[in-house]
Scaffold this motif. Structure first.
Motif, PDB file in Angstrom:
ATOM      1  N   LYS A   1     -10.943  28.109  20.100  1.00 55.90           N
ATOM      2  CA  LYS A   1     -10.278  28.329  18.807  1.00 55.90           C
ATOM      3  C   LYS A   1      -8.782  28.424  18.967  1.00 55.90           C
ATOM      4  CE  LYS A   1     -14.031  30.659  16.453  1.00 55.90           C
ATOM      5  NZ  LYS A   1     -14.564  32.019  16.398  1.00 55.90           N
ATOM      6  N   LEU A   2      -8.336  28.556  20.212  1.00 57.43           N
ATOM      7  CA  LEU A   2      -6.899  28.523  20.490  1.00 57.43           C
ATOM      8  C   LEU A   2      -6.283  27.248  19.934  1.00 57.43           C
ATOM      9  CD1 LEU A   2      -4.739  30.100  22.219  1.00 57.43           C
ATOM     10  CD2 LEU A   2      -5.297  28.534  24.060  1.00 57.43           C
TER      11      LEU A   2
ATOM     12  N   PRO B   1      -5.659  26.445  14.646  1.00 57.81           N
ATOM     13  CA  PRO B   1      -4.980  27.538  13.951  1.00 57.81           C
ATOM     14  C   PRO B   1      -5.687  27.848  12.635  1.00 57.81           C
ATOM     15  CG  PRO B   1      -3.480  25.709  14.411  1.00 57.81           C
ATOM     16  CD  PRO B   1      -4.861  25.228  14.692  1.00 57.81           C
ATOM     17  N   SER B   2      -5.637  29.101  12.234  1.00 58.79           N
ATOM     18  CA  SER B   2      -6.302  29.470  10.985  1.00 58.79           C
ATOM     19  C   SER B   2      -5.445  29.023   9.810  1.00 58.79           C
ATOM     20  CB  SER B   2      -6.495  30.976  10.941  1.00 58.79           C
ATOM     21  OG  SER B   2      -5.279  31.619  11.210  1.00 58.79           O
TER      22      SER B   2
ATOM     23  N   ILE C   1      -2.562  17.802  18.246  1.00 63.93           N
ATOM     24  CA  ILE C   1      -1.216  18.277  18.577  1.00 63.93           C
ATOM     25  C   ILE C   1      -1.301  19.529  19.437  1.00 63.93           C
ATOM     26  CG2 ILE C   1       0.862  19.285  17.592  1.00 63.93           C
ATOM     27  CD1 ILE C   1       0.597  17.339  15.301  1.00 63.93           C
ATOM     28  N   GLU C   2      -2.224  20.432  19.073  1.00 60.76           N
ATOM     29  CA  GLU C   2      -2.347  21.676  19.840  1.00 60.76           C
ATOM     30  C   GLU C   2      -2.800  21.394  21.275  1.00 60.76           C
ATOM     31  OE1 GLU C   2      -1.754  24.803  19.246  1.00 60.76           O
ATOM     32  OE2 GLU C   2      -1.348  24.864  17.094  1.00 60.76           O
TER      33      GLU C   2
ATOM     34  N   PRO D   1      -6.182  35.998  22.713  1.00 56.09           N
ATOM     35  CA  PRO D   1      -5.777  34.735  22.089  1.00 56.09           C
ATOM     36  C   PRO D   1      -5.343  34.907  20.641  1.00 56.09           C
ATOM     37  CG  PRO D   1      -7.960  34.601  23.065  1.00 56.09           C
ATOM     38  CD  PRO D   1      -7.598  36.026  22.991  1.00 56.09           C
ATOM     39  N   SER D   2      -5.487  36.097  20.066  1.00 52.86           N
ATOM     40  CA  SER D   2      -5.153  36.252  18.652  1.00 52.86           C
ATOM     41  C   SER D   2      -3.668  36.484  18.439  1.00 52.86           C
ATOM     42  CB  SER D   2      -5.939  37.411  18.052  1.00 52.86           C
ATOM     43  OG  SER D   2      -5.718  38.565  18.813  1.00 52.86           O
TER      44      SER D   2
END
Lengths: 249, 136
Positions: free
Chosen positions: A142-143, A146-147, A160-161, A247-248
């Protein structure tokens, strides 16, 4: 060849070794890596063996080194990150001592070879990925998501991430290697100017004062860079470790 | 200065400590105009961090573009899609590079889990606080 600025980075084999078709010869690079590890380990062991409550000068150097790295790690990864302290401390001292070794004339600079810095950077990223999956399971992925991103854009953003994540070891290794390499070449070029100008008679000797001044100034700058690059490497390692732990953030 | 010739007592030592503290404070006030030792050290650290930041931003940007281009080139070589992989991934790499730089400079929030994870973390921290209070 005395004026060739690249010559100082040549790798020469000191001990020919071949195992299973792989060339694992002991080179001058290996020699200086061993020397770096040996000197830093011997320094830390010898200076801290006294364990004086009131430290001697050398002991306080070791203590400052410890406190500096511990502070870096605690600031960016929290007290949970302290379990990686040995890793970060070893990285920082290795790079710092290797860089400072490179400041001695006729010494080989280990960190001027990208394969060395890349190995260090990939060990950092490997640690982050393995620990991230170990700690968070598949949730670590989930890194890359993005939310609060609209559904249509998710594939692009994830790509991109992922590229951004993959660029981390590259930027870590290239920055260290490029700075050290460029610095040493510049220093050598300016020092070479002094030699070739001063062979031109009196006018040349007077003219040589300018590159000499530059060479002196650059030497000071190189000491700064030697420390700074070790610092940057260590602090980015701390930040990436922080990503793996929480990671948050 | 006093009749005891060997070791001074604890209270006496404390008194001396107090007096030297007050004298130090006076000396500090005396040179208020000049930046204090602490402030100077801080500004020096800021400067160092500034150079470190500069090194970092430039290499983050380059790495993003290089990695994007590298992936695109590899895809082209692998699937024979030249030049489309390079074009698309170079652009994506450029976007990633900008993201890297913005993240490194702190203008964009770092990559994050969903809000749920953040909530869990907050819950954990409040639980920890409650526990520590209980211990007390």
């Amino acid at each position: 060849m005395a004026n060739d600025p690249i010559h100082q980075f040549n790798i020469s084999k000191l001990l020919q070794l071949d195992v299973g078709g792989y060339d694992i010869s002991f080179t001058n690079s290996s020699l200086f890596m061993v020397a770096t590890v040996g000197v830093s380990a011997a320094f830390l062991i010898m200076t801290t063996s006294g364990r004086g409550l009131i430290p001697t000068r050398l002991q306080s150097i070791s203590e400052m080194l410890y406190e500096f790295v511990a502070g870096l790690l605690r600031d960016s990864a929290g007290s949970e990150g302290m379990k990686f302290f040995p890793f970060v401390f070893s990285l920082f001292t290795f790079i710092l001592v290797a860089n400072l070794f490179g400041m001695f004339p006729y010494f080989f600079t280990v960190t001027s070879h990208i394969i060395v810095t890349a190995a260090l950077a990939f060990s950092v990223i490997g640690l982050v990925v393995i620990y991230g999956f170990y700690k968070n399971g598949l949730g670590f992925l989930k890194l890359f998501v993005p939310s609060g991103v609209p559904g249509v854009l998710v594939p692009v953003v994830v790509l991109i991430e992922v590229i951004s994540f993959l660029s981390r070891p590259i930027s870590l290794s290239v920055r260290l290697f490029a700075n050290v390499l460029a610095g040493h070449i510049t220093l050598k070029v300016f020092a070479g100017f002094v030699v070739s100008l001063s062979s031109l008679g009196l006018g040349g000797i007077i003219g040589a004062a300018l590159p000499l001044a530059f060479a002196v100034a650059l030497t000071g700058l190189e000491f700064l860079v030697a420390f700074l690059q070790a610092y940057v490497f260590a602090i980015l390692t701390c930040m990436y470790i922080n990503d793996a732990i929480h990671p948050s953030h | 200065m006093d009749e005891k010739d060997n070791q001074p007592s604890d209270s006496e030592l404390e008194q001396r400590l107090d007096s030297i503290k007050s004298r130090l404070a006076q000396a500090d006030q005396h040179r208020e105009g000049a930046p204090s030792e602490q402030q100077r050290a801080q500004s020096r650290r800021h400067q160092k961090a500034g150079i470190a930041q500069a090194f970092r931003l430039s290499s983050e940007f380059i790495a993003g573009v290089v990695v994007g281009g590298g992936i695109g080139y590899a895809i082209d070589a692998f699937f024979n899609t030249s030049p489309w992989g390079l074009i698309v991934f170079l652009l994506l790499g450029f976007a990633a590079a900008i993201l890297n730089v913005l993240r490194a400079s702190g203008s964009v929030a770092p990559s994050s889990f969903s809000l749920k994870a953040a909530d869990e973390l907050q819950a954990e921290s409040t639980r920890n606080r409650a526990e520590s209070e209980k211990e007390r």
